[in-house]
Design a protein around this motif. Sequence first.
Motif, PDB file in Angstrom:
ATOM      1  N   VAL A  64       2.829   9.133   6.677  1.00  0.00           N
ATOM      2  CA  VAL A  64       2.524   8.753   8.060  1.00  0.00           C
ATOM      3  C   VAL A  64       3.366   9.635   8.976  1.00  0.00           C
ATOM      4  N   THR A  85      -7.705   4.723   9.756  1.00  0.00           N
ATOM      5  CA  THR A  85      -6.590   5.272  10.512  1.00  0.00           C
ATOM      6  C   THR A  85      -6.304   6.675  10.007  1.00  0.00           C
ATOM      7  N   HIS A 110      -1.581   0.191  11.870  1.00  0.00           N
ATOM      8  CA  HIS A 110      -0.726   0.442  10.714  1.00  0.00           C
ATOM      9  C   HIS A 110      -0.195  -0.881  10.177  1.00  0.00           C
ATOM     10  N   SER A 133       0.911  -2.663  14.552  1.00  0.00           N
ATOM     11  CA  SER A 133       0.645  -3.244  13.235  1.00  0.00           C
ATOM     12  C   SER A 133      -0.037  -4.589  13.431  1.00  0.00           C
ATOM     13  N   ILE A 156      -2.851   8.131   8.501  1.00  0.00           N
ATOM     14  CA  ILE A 156      -2.378   7.762   7.168  1.00  0.00           C
ATOM     15  C   ILE A 156      -3.040   8.719   6.190  1.00  0.00           C
ATOM     16  N   GLY A 186       4.657   0.655   7.733  1.00  0.00           N
ATOM     17  CA  GLY A 186       4.253   1.972   8.198  1.00  0.00           C
ATOM     18  C   GLY A 186       4.840   2.305   9.555  1.00  0.00           C
ATOM     19  N   TYR A 245       0.618   1.615   1.519  1.00  0.00           N
ATOM     20  CA  TYR A 245      -0.804   1.610   1.840  1.00  0.00           C
ATOM     21  C   TYR A 245      -1.698   1.692   0.613  1.00  0.00           C
TER      22      TYR A 245
END
Length: 276
Positions: free
Chosen positions: A153, A135, A102, A72, A138, A106, A126
């Motif tokens: 996810v 990404t 993420h 992240s 997702i 997430g 998100y």
Amino acid sequence: MAEILPLSAAVADLVHDGDTVALEGFTHLIPFAAAHEIIRQRRRDLTLVRMTPDLIYDQLIGMGCARRLVFSWGGNPGVGSLHRFRDAVQNGWPGPLEIEEHSHAGMANRYVAGASGLPFAVMRGYTGTDLLEYTDTIRPITCPFTGELLTAVPALRPDVAIVHAQRADRAGNVSMWGITGVQKEAVLAADRSLVTVEEIVDELSPVPDQVVLPTWAVTAVAEVPGGAHPSYTMGYSVRDNDFYVAWDPISRDRETFQRWMADHVLGVGEPDGQPR
């Protein structure tokens, strides 16, 4: 049942080239010593997973251990960028690095799904971001009950999770307390797990707000006093803030970085004094 092993033996048994490896810890209880052993054993092509990759992932990336990073936020907390991470992404040194980005939420939800034996997690976090464009793990999903558009996810199930904790007993039950982040979820989600601890005791004493990882959830325990340095272990050590500041100039230059790693990590014996 957890097996109590020296750190070098535990890493040799549990971490293999090409594995997906999660080394979790949030400001506190970051398993630096275990990661240094991965570097010494020259593991390659790893997919590294972590909510907040900081200095130890900078070192793993700079030493050529990583092929891919799932994360992240990444940085040197309170100081700035991770220069070895940046060099790998921008210049492919020491090799190209794939990234999968993420949010914190997430990543946490992915660990929870993995620990729960579920294929994915669903969240609102998100919505309104552009991460879905970058990404591919997702995905939009429609709630079958309300029709609300949400995001899904996939579960995180690392091959091995590595965490640091305060204590374990001789049966391999682990006690940790303080800022514990997602260590429990990472261990429960992983196929294999290694917990380094400050000490092994005959019996675990109750501690307020502790997390107990039962021996059946842990593959191996290694006694490694100071194994979280330069992060800290509540009740045992304090954060080495000077090191985080010093890391910035060390990591900016490739040759300076390599010399530091040679002097302080490669060829250095285990923190618990075990021979190599």
